[in-house]
Design an enzyme around this catalytic site. Structure first.
Site: not given
Ligand code: PLP
Length: 417
Positions: A342-343, A273-274, A239, A316
């Site tokens: 075509c949107e 989890e980047p 995130g 987004y």
């Molecule tokens: C469960 C989970 N972990 C990690 C991520 C990665 O997020 P980011 O790319 O913002 O670091 C996401 C993105 O949607 C996610 O859903």
């Protein structure tokens, strides 16, 4: 973004001219800087210092196998959300012991394959998933390692379309329901609860929700341990945001200090989890101007990249900086930069100041390394672009441009009647 700068009039990625690359390889074209990716990974690793931390790269951000190989070589694991991503990660050499399987809906085949591959854990998001994992683990005679993915009801203060931490979102187990899940896990010898997880959203540029989430999760981890579950991991998801426009995302050290100050009194190991922050700023999309069209209301710059190639602006309302590959002189004038799809929503940039570009000029769309190619589609029967990996003066094709025949190859079905 040192890896992207002008040498006289030409925009260079490391030692490679993007104008030259676009002319030689054709457009639209995704290009990534390996040095930029490595730099981000190393900076993140060093910010967390000696704290035991498993970095699981979010494969969905950019899943090119050649990039994954480089990422796993640095000791990163993988955060996956489908069996497809699992197989990709394994092909690219991921250590199964560093793979976390996220996602709100995992099917039977995905759970079986995850168990067989020996992944670190499933991040469980619902009762039905917990029951399915339990049933399948019993059937195959394996113990399933899990984390419970908790929804802490915290606003990530990001774009609502990429926020996941409130009870209005489909993601995670409501914080207040954790006890019910623990009760179910307690009696199951085929399930091993190794930790708790959360992920409150993406493109987070304010550290206060990160702090609140870490605080809530540490509290719940302590309560879980007191309740007799010897958990060892706290997974705080991904995130962390990047700069697309005027945002000022926190430095890795500030992000790390925020998390570490909450967790340091515990013996919990971290999982992160980047995705975006590792690859987002490393990539660009090169596109060619097909022509200029004026109406009484607008100047339209029509380019050869559409929302099928880069979905983020249409999906987004995301901002991407756009510059000519070779500097243009003259005054800036507002333009809508639009694709050929075509949107009506096929707009990469609205009312954007742009110099007087002409048919045939190349434009560079910045910060396309994350959720760019990985969200590309074949809409309007358009082949996906090629992808190039730059390091120093070398530019390697890491995915060839699709041919039209690739698009309908899977539609040739033998007539069985
Ligand atoms: C469960 C989970 N972990 C990690 C991520 C990665 O997020 P980011 O790319 O913002 O670091 C996401 C993105 O949607 C996610 O859903």
């Amino acid at each position: 973004m040192e890896f992207l700068k002008r040498r006289q009039s030409e925009l260079m990625m490391e030692g490679v001219s993007l104008e030259e690359l676009g002319r030689n390889m054709g457009t639209p074209l995704y290009v990534y800087s390996l040095s930029a990716i490595l730099e981000q990974m190393q900076a993140m690793q060093s910010a967390f210092g000696a704290h035991p931390t498993t970095f699981c790269y979010a494969v969905k951000a950019n899943s090119n196998i050649n990039l994954l190989k480089e990422i796993f070589k640095q000791g990163f694991g993988a955060d996956i959300v489908s069996v497809g991503e699992l197989e990709r990660a394994l092909v690219a050499g991921a250590d199964p012991g560093k793979i976390v399987f996220s996602g709100v809906g995992k099917d039977e085949g995905e759970i079986r394959r995850g168990l067989e591959a020996g992944i670190l854990c499933f991040n469980v998001e619902s009762m039905f998933e917990l029951r399915a994992i339990s049933r399948i683990a019993k059937a195959v005679g394996k113990k399933a390692r899990i984390c419970l993915r908790i929804n802490p009801n915290i606003d990530a203060k990001s774009n609502p379309k990429i926020s996941t931490g409130l009870y209005t979102s489909k993601f995670g187990i409501p914080y207040q329901s954790a006890a019910e899940y623990l009760a179910l896990v307690r009696d199951r010898s085929e399930i091993q609860l190794i930790g708790l997880a959360c992920h409150i959203g993406s493109q987070i540029v304010d550290l206060s929700p990160v702090k609140n989430a870490a605080q809530s999760m540490v509290k719940l981890c302590k309560e879980t341990i007191q309740a007799g579950f010897p958990i060892v991991y706290l997974d705080l998801g991904g995130g962390l945001g990047i700069q697309y426009d005027q945002e000022s995302p926190p430095a890795f050290q500030a992000y790390a200090d925020t998390i570490l100050s909450e967790i340091k009194e515990t013996s919990l190991k971290l999982i992160l989890e980047p995705g975006r922050v590792i690859v987002g700023n490393s990539g660009v999309l090169i596109t060619k101007v097909l022509g200029i069209k004026r109406t009484p209301a607008k100047r339209f710059v029509v380019i050869d990249a559409g929302m099928n190639d880069l979905l983020r602006p249409s999906m987004y309302d995301a901002y991407h900086a756009i510059e000519p590959a070779v500097t243009k002189s003259g005054k800036l004038e507002l333009a809508d930069i639009v694709g050929p799809i075509c949107e009506t929503t096929d707009i990469l940039a609205s009312d954007r100041p742009l110099p007087d570009v002409n048919e045939g000029d190349l434009l560079v769309v910045k910060s396309c390394g994350a959720y760019g190619f990985s969200m590309a589609s074949h809409y309007n029967t358009r082949p996906k672009p090629a992808e190039i990996l730059v390091q120093g003066a070398s530019a390697k094709v890491i995915r060839r441009r699709e041919r039209l025949a690739d698009l309908w190859a899977s539609e040739y079905i033998e007539d069985s009647q």
